[in-house]
Design a protein around this motif. Structure first.
Motif, mmCIF file in Angstrom:
data_model
loop_
_atom_site.group_PDB
_atom_site.id
_atom_site.type_symbol
_atom_site.label_atom_id
_atom_site.label_comp_id
_atom_site.label_asym_id
_atom_site.label_seq_id
_atom_site.Cartn_x
_atom_site.Cartn_y
_atom_site.Cartn_z
ATOM 1 N N GLU A 192 0.647 -1.242 0.153
ATOM 2 C CA GLU A 192 0.055 0.071 0.175
ATOM 3 C C GLU A 192 0.907 1.344 -0.065
ATOM 4 O O GLU A 192 1.784 1.358 0.696
ATOM 5 C CB GLU A 192 -0.805 0.020 1.251
ATOM 6 C CG GLU A 192 -1.946 1.147 1.275
ATOM 7 C CD GLU A 192 -2.816 0.935 2.320
ATOM 8 O OE1 GLU A 192 -3.409 1.902 2.673
ATOM 9 O OE2 GLU A 192 -3.313 -0.022 2.838
ATOM 10 N N VAL A 193 0.591 2.199 -0.769
ATOM 11 C CA VAL A 193 1.296 3.562 -0.990
ATOM 12 C C VAL A 193 0.427 4.474 -0.097
ATOM 13 O O VAL A 193 -0.844 4.677 -0.248
ATOM 14 C CB VAL A 193 1.619 3.900 -2.552
ATOM 15 C CG1 VAL A 193 2.166 5.315 -2.677
ATOM 16 C CG2 VAL A 193 2.138 2.764 -3.173
ATOM 17 N N ALA A 194 1.038 4.940 0.621
ATOM 18 C CA ALA A 194 0.340 6.068 1.615
ATOM 19 C C ALA A 194 0.795 7.526 1.060
ATOM 20 O O ALA A 194 1.581 7.688 0.346
ATOM 21 C CB ALA A 194 1.339 6.174 2.964
ATOM 22 N N HIS A 195 -0.293 8.243 1.089
ATOM 23 C CA HIS A 195 0.003 9.650 0.423
ATOM 24 C C HIS A 195 -0.507 10.621 1.514
ATOM 25 O O HIS A 195 -1.570 10.399 2.181
ATOM 26 C CB HIS A 195 -0.866 9.409 -0.895
ATOM 27 C CG HIS A 195 -2.219 9.443 -0.756
ATOM 28 N ND1 HIS A 195 -2.811 8.153 -0.745
ATOM 29 C CD2 HIS A 195 -3.207 10.477 -0.557
ATOM 30 C CE1 HIS A 195 -4.016 8.540 -0.496
ATOM 31 N NE2 HIS A 195 -4.472 9.721 -0.523
ATOM 32 N N SER A 196 -0.215 11.835 1.430
ATOM 33 C CA SER A 196 -0.597 12.881 2.236
ATOM 34 C C SER A 196 -0.996 14.199 1.228
ATOM 35 O O SER A 196 -0.496 14.091 0.169
ATOM 36 C CB SER A 196 0.561 13.219 3.210
ATOM 37 O OG SER A 196 1.904 13.641 2.575
ATOM 38 N N ALA A 197 -1.753 14.892 1.908
ATOM 39 C CA ALA A 197 -2.040 16.313 1.193
ATOM 40 C C ALA A 197 -0.625 17.258 1.046
ATOM 41 O O ALA A 197 0.105 17.246 1.763
ATOM 42 C CB ALA A 197 -2.900 16.884 1.940
ATOM 43 N N SER A 198 -0.697 17.594 -0.250
ATOM 44 C CA SER A 198 0.522 18.389 -0.544
ATOM 45 C C SER A 198 0.031 19.792 -1.277
ATOM 46 O O SER A 198 -0.854 19.802 -1.842
ATOM 47 C CB SER A 198 1.504 17.751 -1.345
ATOM 48 O OG SER A 198 0.878 17.682 -2.713
ATOM 49 N N THR A 199 0.613 20.807 -0.980
ATOM 50 C CA THR A 199 0.544 21.962 -1.719
ATOM 51 C C THR A 199 1.600 22.418 -2.535
ATOM 52 O O THR A 199 2.800 22.119 -2.342
ATOM 53 C CB THR A 199 0.245 23.148 -0.729
ATOM 54 O OG1 THR A 199 1.589 23.460 -0.035
ATOM 55 C CG2 THR A 199 -0.722 22.833 0.067
ATOM 56 N N THR A 200 1.479 23.287 -3.932
ATOM 57 C CA THR A 200 2.649 23.485 -4.455
ATOM 58 C C THR A 200 2.356 24.981 -4.810
ATOM 59 O O THR A 200 1.400 25.720 -4.986
ATOM 60 C CB THR A 200 2.339 22.858 -6.038
ATOM 61 O OG1 THR A 200 2.054 21.515 -5.736
ATOM 62 C CG2 THR A 200 3.129 22.998 -7.084
ATOM 63 N N ALA A 201 3.461 25.520 -4.493
ATOM 64 C CA ALA A 201 3.738 27.231 -4.718
ATOM 65 C C ALA A 201 4.451 27.317 -5.878
ATOM 66 O O ALA A 201 5.661 26.732 -6.007
ATOM 67 C CB ALA A 201 4.084 27.714 -3.448
ATOM 68 N N ILE A 202 3.938 28.202 -6.812
ATOM 69 C CA ILE A 202 4.948 28.465 -7.719
ATOM 70 C C ILE A 202 5.257 30.087 -7.743
ATOM 71 O O ILE A 202 4.580 31.036 -7.562
ATOM 72 C CB ILE A 202 4.167 28.427 -9.265
ATOM 73 C CG1 ILE A 202 3.465 27.035 -9.505
ATOM 74 C CG2 ILE A 202 4.789 28.989 -10.483
ATOM 75 C CD1 ILE A 202 2.593 26.785 -10.534
ATOM 76 N N ARG A 221 8.516 25.765 -6.993
ATOM 77 C CA ARG A 221 8.873 25.638 -5.506
ATOM 78 C C ARG A 221 7.738 24.523 -5.484
ATOM 79 O O ARG A 221 6.613 24.680 -5.576
ATOM 80 C CB ARG A 221 8.776 26.601 -4.812
ATOM 81 C CG ARG A 221 10.064 27.566 -5.056
ATOM 82 C CD ARG A 221 10.012 28.460 -3.942
ATOM 83 N NE ARG A 221 10.949 29.717 -4.341
ATOM 84 C CZ ARG A 221 10.876 30.776 -3.988
ATOM 85 N NH1 ARG A 221 9.753 31.248 -2.953
ATOM 86 N NH2 ARG A 221 11.681 31.750 -4.355
ATOM 87 N N HIS A 222 8.020 23.557 -4.455
ATOM 88 C CA HIS A 222 7.131 22.470 -4.127
ATOM 89 C C HIS A 222 7.182 22.285 -2.652
ATOM 90 O O HIS A 222 8.422 22.237 -2.004
ATOM 91 C CB HIS A 222 7.279 21.162 -4.927
ATOM 92 C CG HIS A 222 7.221 21.169 -5.986
ATOM 93 N ND1 HIS A 222 5.924 20.893 -6.841
ATOM 94 C CD2 HIS A 222 8.189 21.059 -7.195
ATOM 95 C CE1 HIS A 222 6.233 20.931 -8.249
ATOM 96 N NE2 HIS A 222 7.636 21.008 -8.491
ATOM 97 N N THR A 223 6.155 22.580 -2.059
ATOM 98 C CA THR A 223 6.103 22.370 -0.578
ATOM 99 C C THR A 223 5.233 20.864 -0.372
ATOM 100 O O THR A 223 4.229 20.934 -0.638
ATOM 101 C CB THR A 223 5.372 23.490 0.196
ATOM 102 O OG1 THR A 223 6.131 24.598 -0.218
ATOM 103 C CG2 THR A 223 5.357 23.230 1.506
ATOM 104 N N ILE A 224 5.824 19.897 0.448
ATOM 105 C CA ILE A 224 5.336 18.790 0.647
ATOM 106 C C ILE A 224 5.179 18.855 2.202
ATOM 107 O O ILE A 224 6.111 19.039 3.115
ATOM 108 C CB ILE A 224 6.184 17.488 0.340
ATOM 109 C CG1 ILE A 224 6.504 17.461 -1.066
ATOM 110 C CG2 ILE A 224 5.408 16.329 0.690
ATOM 111 C CD1 ILE A 224 7.412 16.759 -1.436
ATOM 112 N N GLU A 225 3.809 18.716 2.518
ATOM 113 C CA GLU A 225 3.617 18.458 4.295
ATOM 114 C C GLU A 225 3.233 17.178 4.443
ATOM 115 O O GLU A 225 2.675 16.388 3.782
ATOM 116 C CB GLU A 225 2.301 19.656 4.269
ATOM 117 C CG GLU A 225 2.822 21.066 4.076
ATOM 118 C CD GLU A 225 1.410 21.743 4.244
ATOM 119 O OE1 GLU A 225 0.416 21.362 4.703
ATOM 120 O OE2 GLU A 225 1.450 22.870 3.900
ATOM 121 N N GLY A 226 3.647 16.552 5.749
ATOM 122 C CA GLY A 226 3.524 15.331 5.776
ATOM 123 C C GLY A 226 2.746 15.191 7.310
ATOM 124 O O GLY A 226 2.536 14.682 8.077
#
Length: 150
Positions: free
Chosen positions: A128-138, A145-150
């Motif tokens: 199983e592949v876990a995923h989380s919400a992520s936001t991307t800022a340009i 730029r990519h911001t990954i929140e975990g």
């Protein structure tokens, strides 16, 4: 890169193709297939006394031996004698991934059947592949730029 590992791959190298004739296989033609979580090896042994069949495992080598005795007598006069007699043996080197300690064997109608379970580690399983919400800022320009929140 993922590859499929066949635990019986050495057989082809050592004994010729699976479709080879019985002479190449030492007089012991066999079929080999996978059914779910185990392999089945069926070997033709017609005319063999079941008491002479010996299946053994040492390390990763599976050895099958059997004996077909010659009909003889003082009054026997051979006209045609094509069926081989004597001791027959076949050794198969198998790779990891098989539970050789749980191998079972049966003999019926001139066919020796071996059932060899696949080890738990070698069984296919879904990860199983876990995923989380992520936001991307340009940002400005061509920089991204990519911001990954975990």
């Amino acid at each position: 890169m993922a590859t499929y590992g066949d635990p019986f791959q050495e057989m082809d190298r050592l004994f010729g193709s699976y479709a080879g004739n019985a002479r190449q296989a030492g007089g012991l033609p066999m079929d080999l297939f996978r059914a779910g979580d185990h392999y089945v090896l069926a070997m033709d042994l017609p005319g063999v006394d079941p008491g002479t069949i010996d299946v053994s495992v040492e390390d990763r080598t599976l050895t099958i031996r059997a004996e077909r005795t010659q009909r003889s007598g003082d009054d026997t006069q051979w006209l045609v004698r094509e069926r081989p007699t004597g001791t027959f043996a076949r050794q198969l080197t198998v790779g990891r991934g098989l539970s050789l300690d749980q191998l079972s064997a049966s003999y019926a109608d001139g066919v020796l059947s071996l059932t060899i379970p696949v080890t738990e580690e070698a069984k296919p399983r879904k990860i199983e592949v876990a995923h989380s919400a992520s936001t991307t800022a340009i940002g400005q320009g061509s920089e991204e730029r990519h911001t990954i929140e975990g």
